[in-house]
Design a protein around this motif. Structure first.
Motif, PDB file in Angstrom:
ATOM      1  N   ALA A 173       0.838  -1.189   0.000  1.00 40.89           N
ATOM      2  CA  ALA A 173       0.000   0.000   0.000  1.00 40.89           C
ATOM      3  C   ALA A 173       0.881   1.249   0.000  1.00 40.89           C
ATOM      4  O   ALA A 173       2.018   1.233   0.471  1.00 40.89           O
ATOM      5  CB  ALA A 173      -0.915   0.000   1.222  1.00 40.89           C
ATOM      6  N   SER A 174       0.348   2.331  -0.540  1.00 44.29           N
ATOM      7  CA  SER A 174       1.112   3.575  -0.594  1.00 44.29           C
ATOM      8  C   SER A 174       0.172   4.760  -0.423  1.00 44.29           C
ATOM      9  O   SER A 174      -0.949   4.763  -0.915  1.00 44.29           O
ATOM     10  CB  SER A 174       1.864   3.692  -1.919  1.00 44.29           C
ATOM     11  N   VAL A 175       0.664   5.777   0.287  1.00 40.14           N
ATOM     12  CA  VAL A 175      -0.114   6.978   0.571  1.00 40.14           C
ATOM     13  C   VAL A 175       0.721   8.193   0.187  1.00 40.14           C
ATOM     14  O   VAL A 175       1.905   8.270   0.537  1.00 40.14           O
ATOM     15  CB  VAL A 175      -0.484   7.064   2.065  1.00 40.14           C
ATOM     16  N   VAL A 176       0.115   9.134  -0.516  1.00 42.64           N
ATOM     17  CA  VAL A 176       0.773  10.398  -0.827  1.00 42.64           C
ATOM     18  C   VAL A 176       0.040  11.521  -0.096  1.00 42.64           C
ATOM     19  O   VAL A 176      -1.187  11.632  -0.196  1.00 42.64           O
ATOM     20  CB  VAL A 176       0.802  10.670  -2.345  1.00 42.64           C
ATOM     21  N   TYR A 177       0.797  12.312   0.644  1.00 43.33           N
ATOM     22  CA  TYR A 177       0.250  13.417   1.436  1.00 43.33           C
ATOM     23  C   TYR A 177       0.644  14.715   0.737  1.00 43.33           C
ATOM     24  O   TYR A 177       1.795  15.137   0.789  1.00 43.33           O
ATOM     25  CB  TYR A 177       0.829  13.349   2.850  1.00 43.33           C
ATOM     26  N   GLY A 178      -0.347  15.354   0.088  1.00 40.67           N
ATOM     27  CA  GLY A 178      -0.053  16.500  -0.747  1.00 40.67           C
ATOM     28  C   GLY A 178      -0.727  17.789  -0.323  1.00 40.67           C
ATOM     29  O   GLY A 178      -1.171  18.557  -1.189  1.00 40.67           O
ATOM     30  N   LEU A 179      -0.788  18.045   0.971  1.00 36.40           N
ATOM     31  CA  LEU A 179      -1.468  19.253   1.439  1.00 36.40           C
ATOM     32  C   LEU A 179      -0.565  20.482   1.372  1.00 36.40           C
ATOM     33  O   LEU A 179       0.654  20.385   1.339  1.00 36.40           O
ATOM     34  CB  LEU A 179      -1.964  19.068   2.871  1.00 36.40           C
ATOM     35  N   ASP A 180      -1.223  21.660   1.351  1.00 38.50           N
ATOM     36  CA  ASP A 180      -0.547  22.947   1.280  1.00 38.50           C
ATOM     37  C   ASP A 180       0.389  22.995   0.082  1.00 38.50           C
ATOM     38  O   ASP A 180       1.592  23.255   0.189  1.00 38.50           O
ATOM     39  CB  ASP A 180       0.167  23.257   2.591  1.00 38.50           C
ATOM     40  N   CYS A 181      -0.212  22.710  -1.064  1.00 41.42           N
ATOM     41  CA  CYS A 181       0.498  22.745  -2.340  1.00 41.42           C
ATOM     42  C   CYS A 181      -0.454  23.301  -3.390  1.00 41.42           C
ATOM     43  O   CYS A 181      -1.535  22.736  -3.612  1.00 41.42           O
ATOM     44  CB  CYS A 181       0.977  21.352  -2.734  1.00 41.42           C
ATOM     45  N   GLU A 182      -0.091  24.410  -4.014  1.00 40.78           N
ATOM     46  CA  GLU A 182      -0.932  25.012  -5.035  1.00 40.78           C
ATOM     47  C   GLU A 182      -0.879  24.163  -6.307  1.00 40.78           C
ATOM     48  O   GLU A 182       0.212  23.897  -6.831  1.00 40.78           O
ATOM     49  CB  GLU A 182      -0.488  26.443  -5.323  1.00 40.78           C
ATOM     50  N   LEU A 183      -2.036  23.753  -6.796  1.00 39.92           N
ATOM     51  CA  LEU A 183      -2.101  22.852  -7.953  1.00 39.92           C
ATOM     52  C   LEU A 183      -2.144  23.666  -9.239  1.00 39.92           C
ATOM     53  O   LEU A 183      -3.146  23.730  -9.942  1.00 39.92           O
ATOM     54  CB  LEU A 183      -3.315  21.936  -7.821  1.00 39.92           C
ATOM     55  N   THR A 184      -1.015  24.290  -9.555  1.00 38.23           N
ATOM     56  CA  THR A 184      -0.894  25.036 -10.798  1.00 38.23           C
ATOM     57  C   THR A 184      -0.726  24.081 -11.967  1.00 38.23           C
ATOM     58  O   THR A 184      -0.507  22.874 -11.795  1.00 38.23           O
ATOM     59  CB  THR A 184       0.320  25.974 -10.739  1.00 38.23           C
ATOM     60  N   ASP A 185      -0.797  24.616 -13.173  1.00 41.64           N
ATOM     61  CA  ASP A 185      -0.622  23.781 -14.361  1.00 41.64           C
ATOM     62  C   ASP A 185       0.773  23.168 -14.416  1.00 41.64           C
ATOM     63  O   ASP A 185       0.965  22.104 -15.004  1.00 41.64           O
ATOM     64  CB  ASP A 185      -0.881  24.602 -15.625  1.00 41.64           C
ATOM     65  N   THR A 186       1.744  23.831 -13.789  1.00 39.39           N
ATOM     66  CA  THR A 186       3.107  23.288 -13.733  1.00 39.39           C
ATOM     67  C   THR A 186       3.247  22.238 -12.646  1.00 39.39           C
ATOM     68  O   THR A 186       3.921  21.207 -12.836  1.00 39.39           O
ATOM     69  CB  THR A 186       4.122  24.424 -13.482  1.00 39.39           C
ATOM     70  N   MET A 187       2.611  22.472 -11.501  1.00 43.07           N
ATOM     71  CA  MET A 187       2.732  21.528 -10.389  1.00 43.07           C
ATOM     72  C   MET A 187       1.955  20.242 -10.630  1.00 43.07           C
ATOM     73  O   MET A 187       2.384  19.163 -10.198  1.00 43.07           O
ATOM     74  CB  MET A 187       2.248  22.201  -9.093  1.00 43.07           C
ATOM     75  N   LEU A 188       0.816  20.310 -11.292  1.00 40.62           N
ATOM     76  CA  LEU A 188      -0.027  19.128 -11.488  1.00 40.62           C
ATOM     77  C   LEU A 188       0.737  17.936 -12.060  1.00 40.62           C
ATOM     78  O   LEU A 188       0.687  16.835 -11.484  1.00 40.62           O
ATOM     79  CB  LEU A 188      -1.231  19.474 -12.358  1.00 40.62           C
ATOM     80  N   PRO A 189       1.444  18.059 -13.187  1.00 43.99           N
ATOM     81  CA  PRO A 189       2.147  16.876 -13.710  1.00 43.99           C
ATOM     82  C   PRO A 189       3.279  16.400 -12.813  1.00 43.99           C
ATOM     83  O   PRO A 189       3.551  15.192 -12.744  1.00 43.99           O
ATOM     84  CB  PRO A 189       2.669  17.354 -15.072  1.00 43.99           C
ATOM     85  N   ARG A 190       3.951  17.318 -12.100  1.00 37.08           N
ATOM     86  CA  ARG A 190       5.025  16.918 -11.194  1.00 37.08           C
ATOM     87  C   ARG A 190       4.485  16.100 -10.030  1.00 37.08           C
ATOM     88  O   ARG A 190       5.046  15.049  -9.674  1.00 37.08           O
ATOM     89  CB  ARG A 190       5.766  18.152 -10.678  1.00 37.08           C
TER      90      ARG A 190
END
Length: 277
Positions: A173-190
């Motif tokens: 199992a795997s969990v990704v914790y992605g809070l306090d991150c602006e989901l810009t068009d550049t950040m989304l694919p990363r």
């Protein structure tokens, strides 16, 4: 198998009142449990709920908890004030986070958990507290069998995003914790690549898309972009959380119903919810 428990779902600050009963009003705190260990993701006011839930359940002898901090903004730290386990001399706390503003992780936390802001400093509490400074891109092992990877989030003052993978050969199992991150068009694919095929992707869903448009640079995501991120990453499920503090139950209910028609694999976080992976 991993089990997640959600203890806090709000961003910026806590809220109380009958309008916040269904989803909850505490700030961010999620725990990840395996057979061997417990990992805490951020120490918002929800940490107090976790602390109360553990009364009498930790057993005797040395007990260990690992706390991963995304960043040192107060809404992600306030729960430490309500954590009675810090006053248990048999408790061993491992705290992971970045240095900031030319201060070490320990200096950052001690600066707000000491007089005049708090009567007892972290250096004086009975629990054994160990500080582990990390930087973006680090990979490390927690206790018995959880590998942690990190990446840089897009947030004022910076943030760290985490990926937790069970170190087993099959069906990990795997969990990704992605809070306090602006989901810009550049950040989304990363971030989508970082979260590739994870079991659960915990998304910053602070705003609607319309509100996000007028809060550019605030360092958060939207409900709509969280759905897009899940689909881009191939994550089996996404947990939407870190709601704008003023979003009341009625509004979140409407957003949840709409979201379910778009992607039923995106679930809205509620306090005391359990997610099995």
């Amino acid at each position: 198998m991993m089990q997640l428990r959600i203890w806090g779902v709000r961003g910026s600050g806590p809220e109380t009142g009958p309008e916040y009963q269904e989803y909850g009003g505490n700030t961010s705190c999620i725990t990840v449990h395996t057979k061997e260990q417990t990992v805490i993701l951020d120490a918002g006011t929800g940490l107090g709920q976790f602390d109360r839930s553990m009364k009498g359940q930790m057993g005797s002898g040395r007990k260990r908890l690992d706390l991963l901090l995304s960043h040192p903004h107060m809404d992600h730290l306030l729960g430490l004030y309500a954590c009675s386990m810090l006053f248990d001399p048999q408790m061993e706390f491992h705290i992971y986070g970045e240095r900031s503003e030319n201060k070490s992780l320990k200096e950052l936390l001690c600066s707000i958990f000491s007089p005049p802001y708090w009567p007892v400093s972290l250096d004086q509490i009975p629990a054994h507290v160990l500080f582990h400074e990390i930087t973006e891109g680090d990979t490390f092992i927690l206790g018995k069998g959880i590998q942690v990877k990190t990446m840089r989030g897009l947030h004022p003052g910076n943030s760290i995003l985490y990926r937790l993978d069970e170190v087993v050969e099959k069906e990990a199992a795997s969990v990704v914790y992605g809070l306090d991150c602006e989901l810009t068009d550049t950040m989304l694919p990363r971030l989508a690549e970082f979260a590739r095929n994870c079991s659960l992707l915990i998304c910053d869903s602070c705003y609607t898309e319309a509100e996000l448009a007028i809060r550019h640079g605030w360092g958060h995501g939207s409900i709509e972009r969280s759905r897009k991120l899940r689909q881009m990453s191939g994550a089996k499920q996404a947990l939407l959380t870190h709601y704008e503090r003023t979003y009341q139950d009625a509004f979140l209910q409407e957003q949840e119903k709409l979201s379910m028609t778009q992607d039923p694999n995106c679930i809205f976080a509620r306090e005391k919810m359990t997610v099995e992976l």
